[in-house]
Design an enzyme around this catalytic site. Structure first.
Site, PDB file in Angstrom:
ATOM      1  N   GLU A 251      18.098  49.525  35.713  1.00  0.00           N
ATOM      2  CA  GLU A 251      18.965  49.628  34.524  1.00  0.00           C
ATOM      3  C   GLU A 251      18.107  49.630  33.268  1.00  0.00           C
ATOM      4  O   GLU A 251      16.949  49.189  33.307  1.00  0.00           O
ATOM      5  CB  GLU A 251      19.922  48.433  34.496  1.00  0.00           C
ATOM      6  CG  GLU A 251      20.793  48.374  35.738  1.00  0.00           C
ATOM      7  CD  GLU A 251      21.877  47.309  35.659  1.00  0.00           C
ATOM      8  OE1 GLU A 251      21.820  46.445  34.754  1.00  0.00           O
ATOM      9  OE2 GLU A 251      22.784  47.371  36.512  1.00  0.00           O
TER      10      GLU A 251
ATOM     11  N   GLU B 235      11.280  52.195  51.865  1.00  0.00           N
ATOM     12  CA  GLU B 235      11.028  52.975  50.636  1.00  0.00           C
ATOM     13  C   GLU B 235       9.553  52.841  50.244  1.00  0.00           C
ATOM     14  O   GLU B 235       8.908  53.818  49.849  1.00  0.00           O
ATOM     15  CB  GLU B 235      11.928  52.463  49.502  1.00  0.00           C
ATOM     16  CG  GLU B 235      11.643  53.143  48.177  1.00  0.00           C
ATOM     17  CD  GLU B 235      12.664  52.829  47.082  1.00  0.00           C
ATOM     18  OE1 GLU B 235      13.696  52.182  47.380  1.00  0.00           O
ATOM     19  OE2 GLU B 235      12.424  53.240  45.937  1.00  0.00           O
ATOM     20  N   ARG B 236       9.001  51.649  50.379  1.00  0.00           N
ATOM     21  CA  ARG B 236       7.603  51.436  49.967  1.00  0.00           C
ATOM     22  C   ARG B 236       6.635  52.085  50.940  1.00  0.00           C
ATOM     23  O   ARG B 236       5.599  52.619  50.529  1.00  0.00           O
ATOM     24  CB  ARG B 236       7.343  49.925  49.816  1.00  0.00           C
ATOM     25  CG  ARG B 236       8.088  49.413  48.611  1.00  0.00           C
ATOM     26  CD  ARG B 236       8.062  47.940  48.369  1.00  0.00           C
ATOM     27  NE  ARG B 236       8.888  47.702  47.173  1.00  0.00           N
ATOM     28  CZ  ARG B 236       9.555  46.589  46.925  1.00  0.00           C
ATOM     29  NH1 ARG B 236       9.502  45.575  47.760  1.00  0.00           N
ATOM     30  NH2 ARG B 236      10.275  46.474  45.821  1.00  0.00           N
TER      31      ARG B 236
HETATM   32  C1  LIG Z   1      10.126  58.762  37.453  1.00  0.00           C
HETATM   33  C2  LIG Z   1      10.852  57.512  37.870  1.00  0.00           C
HETATM   34  C3  LIG Z   1      11.760  57.573  38.917  1.00  0.00           C
HETATM   35  C4  LIG Z   1      12.473  56.439  39.293  1.00  0.00           C
HETATM   36  N1  LIG Z   1      13.443  56.536  40.272  1.00  0.00           N
HETATM   37  C5  LIG Z   1      14.277  55.481  40.475  1.00  0.00           C
HETATM   38  C6  LIG Z   1      15.408  55.611  41.330  1.00  0.00           C
HETATM   39  O1  LIG Z   1      15.637  56.659  41.952  1.00  0.00           O
HETATM   40  N2  LIG Z   1      16.238  54.553  41.453  1.00  0.00           N
HETATM   41  C7  LIG Z   1      16.029  53.376  40.799  1.00  0.00           C
HETATM   42  O2  LIG Z   1      16.821  52.468  40.946  1.00  0.00           O
HETATM   43  N3  LIG Z   1      14.955  53.214  40.001  1.00  0.00           N
HETATM   44  C8  LIG Z   1      14.087  54.239  39.801  1.00  0.00           C
HETATM   45  N4  LIG Z   1      13.010  54.100  38.969  1.00  0.00           N
HETATM   46  C9  LIG Z   1      12.829  52.849  38.261  1.00  0.00           C
HETATM   47  C10 LIG Z   1      11.630  52.026  38.712  1.00  0.00           C
HETATM   48  O3  LIG Z   1      11.851  51.494  39.987  1.00  0.00           O
HETATM   49  C11 LIG Z   1      11.400  50.944  37.631  1.00  0.00           C
HETATM   50  O4  LIG Z   1      10.887  51.613  36.498  1.00  0.00           O
HETATM   51  C12 LIG Z   1      10.469  49.847  38.083  1.00  0.00           C
HETATM   52  O5  LIG Z   1      11.068  49.064  39.083  1.00  0.00           O
HETATM   53  C13 LIG Z   1      10.071  48.927  36.920  1.00  0.00           C
HETATM   54  O6  LIG Z   1      11.206  48.498  36.212  1.00  0.00           O
HETATM   55  P1  LIG Z   1      11.236  48.655  34.617  1.00  0.00           P
HETATM   56  O7  LIG Z   1      10.861  50.039  34.282  1.00  0.00           O
HETATM   57  O8  LIG Z   1      12.528  48.148  34.117  1.00  0.00           O
HETATM   58  O9  LIG Z   1      10.070  47.722  34.090  1.00  0.00           O
HETATM   59  P2  LIG Z   1      10.184  46.151  33.784  1.00  0.00           P
HETATM   60  O10 LIG Z   1      10.903  45.471  34.903  1.00  0.00           O
HETATM   61  O11 LIG Z   1      10.702  45.964  32.411  1.00  0.00           O
HETATM   62  O12 LIG Z   1       8.642  45.743  33.823  1.00  0.00           O
HETATM   63  C14 LIG Z   1       7.760  46.101  32.774  1.00  0.00           C
HETATM   64  C15 LIG Z   1       6.351  45.629  33.138  1.00  0.00           C
HETATM   65  O13 LIG Z   1       6.369  44.231  33.374  1.00  0.00           O
HETATM   66  C16 LIG Z   1       5.828  43.965  34.645  1.00  0.00           C
HETATM   67  N5  LIG Z   1       6.471  42.807  35.265  1.00  0.00           N
HETATM   68  C17 LIG Z   1       7.801  42.593  35.486  1.00  0.00           C
HETATM   69  N6  LIG Z   1       7.979  41.452  36.137  1.00  0.00           N
HETATM   70  C18 LIG Z   1       6.741  40.925  36.357  1.00  0.00           C
HETATM   71  C19 LIG Z   1       6.256  39.750  36.988  1.00  0.00           C
HETATM   72  N7  LIG Z   1       7.070  38.886  37.578  1.00  0.00           N
HETATM   73  N8  LIG Z   1       4.917  39.554  37.013  1.00  0.00           N
HETATM   74  C20 LIG Z   1       4.063  40.441  36.447  1.00  0.00           C
HETATM   75  N9  LIG Z   1       4.457  41.561  35.823  1.00  0.00           N
HETATM   76  C21 LIG Z   1       5.778  41.791  35.789  1.00  0.00           C
HETATM   77  C22 LIG Z   1       6.097  45.216  35.465  1.00  0.00           C
HETATM   78  O14 LIG Z   1       5.222  45.304  36.548  1.00  0.00           O
HETATM   79  C23 LIG Z   1       5.844  46.288  34.432  1.00  0.00           C
HETATM   80  O15 LIG Z   1       4.473  46.527  34.338  1.00  0.00           O
HETATM   81  C24 LIG Z   1      12.237  55.205  38.631  1.00  0.00           C
HETATM   82  C25 LIG Z   1      11.284  55.141  37.602  1.00  0.00           C
HETATM   83  C26 LIG Z   1      10.618  56.271  37.218  1.00  0.00           C
HETATM   84  C27 LIG Z   1       9.655  56.160  36.083  1.00  0.00           C
END
Ligand SMILES: Cc1cc2nc3c(=O)[nH]c(=O)nc-3n(C[C@H](O)[C@H](O)[C@H](O)COP(=O)(O)OP(=O)(O)OC[C@H]3O[C@@H](n4cnc5c(N)ncnc54)[C@H](O)[C@@H]3O)c2cc1C
Length: 381
Positions: free
Chosen positions: A129, A244-245
């Protein structure tokens, strides 16, 4: 080193995937990039070839391969052509399939799976989200019961296939007080009132993979579209994230290996100071390191593929595979860009596109920091 993970059936399947790619994909790669979309006809052709229903029982139009190695072969071959191709198709046949096969009722299977296998119905999964993707348990999209229906409100972002998907598996909060134990999965379908999509997101790489925001405004989802049990959606996702991973790890290595092979040819041809650039000791050593890293990583991923085929892959090993291969891929592709010199920075070169396409693999499917969290926790830390 000879890989022992695949047998003659997998090799024959690989040949059929290669033929499909050579016939229906490779000649149209530029067109897909320009249109920022993989043509529906390719989905239908993949469906006709039986590639989309590998996990689906035969009675619903699938091939019920019953062996994850076939998924892995398909992932390797698609990634060899491009990361976007493998991510778009992978979300469908490798990521969404287990939800629609393992958690659904017979009625749902009948309703969805035949079109899932034929490619007439493209699918996506919406977990992330705008407010956050890593902390899945904190998601804010809500579904409130209204009679036997559910009223869905909220939004998802970065959803692969989001723009063209006919069915999206959406995770929504159904019990606000229960955090992880209050999430349910819903099948949201095109045409449901209140379900809209934002623009196709403008990404750094993978332009041909459509990635979109999804909005739900009082979307009435019938009870027949609940996937699995109410309030057990988080567990369902956790159980399926290792696949998935692993799929991501398979793709990462195949993609890196394909570009590395092209780079090896290039460095033998390209000359500077009167000799092939690959013969400078520095470059030779760089390439020796990278080839070794890819091959050693492959051995681990192959073991994970075998473990998963036998139902024994754990979340920690899947996290290691995903994290490690995306880091290795980043290192490989960055070095390949360097070895191509200025051409490596030109988008018309595959190596430049691959480098951009691959960056996201350290972020998606659970960021590498989250993978390290999972691995670190397993160490008792
Ligand atoms: C091209 C693309 C395709 C995607 N496709 C899908 C899809 O099909 N379905 C879907 O649901 N999602 C999808 N995603 C979303 C993707 O899974 C998320 O972007 C990812 O899980 C990270 O979430 P966020 O972007 O909200 O980053 P955030 O959760 O805001 O994190 C930002 C940064 O903080 C770090 N961080 C967060 N928590 C911690 C912690 N506990 N310790 C250390 N560091 C931390 C993260 O590693 C990251 O570097 C896609 C993303 C992209 C860019």
């Amino acid at each position: 080193m000879k890989r022992t993970v695949y047998g003659p059936d997998h090799d024959a399947f690989r040949e059929s995937v290669r033929e499909f790619i050579a016939r229906s994909v490779t000649p149209r790669t530029e067109e897909f990039i320009e249109n920022r979309l993989i043509d529906r006809e390719v989905w239908l052709e993949a469906g006709r070839q039986g590639f989309l229903g590998l996990e689906v029982p035969e009675e619903y139009g699938g091939s019920a391969a019953g062996d994850y190695r076939f998924n892995a072969v398909l992932g390797e071959e698609l990634s060899g052509v491009g990361a976007a191709l493998s991510s778009s198709f992978g979300i469908h046949y490798d990521v969404v399939a287990p939800y629609l096969v393992e958690l659904t009722t017979d009625e749902q299977k009948k309703r969805w799976l035949p079109r899932f296998c034929s490619g007439e119905m493209i699918t996506a999964i919406g977990m992330s989200e705008p407010g956050g993707g890593s902390d899945l348990a904190a998601l804010r999209t809500t579904a409130v019961r209204d009679g036997s229906d559910w009223i869905l409100n909220g939004s998802k972002t970065f959803i692969t296939n989001g723009y063209c998907a006919d069915l999206v598996v959406v995770a929504a909060r159904t019990s606000p007080e229960k955090k992880a134990k209050g999430i349910t999965l819903f099948a949201v379908e095109t045409g449901m009132e209140g379900f809209t999509r934002g623009r196709k997101l403008d990404k750094v790489g993978q332009p041909e993979a459509d990635t979109a925001e999804l909005f739900f405004e009082n979307v009435r989802v019938p009870a027949e579209n609940v996937i699995g049990e109410v309030d057990r959606g988080f567990i369902a996702m956790m159980e399926r994230l290792p696949q998935e991973r692993l799929g991501s790890a398979v793709a990462n290595l195949a993609h890196a290996a394909a570009v590395l092979t092209e780079t090896l040819s290039y460095v033998k041809e390209r000359r500077a100071f009167g000799q092939a650039i690959g013969s400078f000791q520095h470059n030779k050593f760089v390439l020796a390191d990278l080839v070794t890293k890819v091959e050693v990583s492959q051995a681990f991923v192959d073991q994970c593929v075998v473990a998963h085929a036998e139902g024994e892959l754990g979340a920690v090993d899947a996290a290691k595979a995903k994290m490690w291969t995306s880091e290795v891929q980043g290192e490989v592709l960055d070095a390949c860009v360097q070895l191509f010199g200025g051409y490596g920075y030109m988008k018309e070169y595959r190596v430049a596109r691959a480098w951009m396409d691959a960056r996201v693999t350290r972020i998606w499917a659970g960021s590498n920091e989250i993978m390290r969290e999972i691995i670190g926790r397993d160490l008792g830390l």
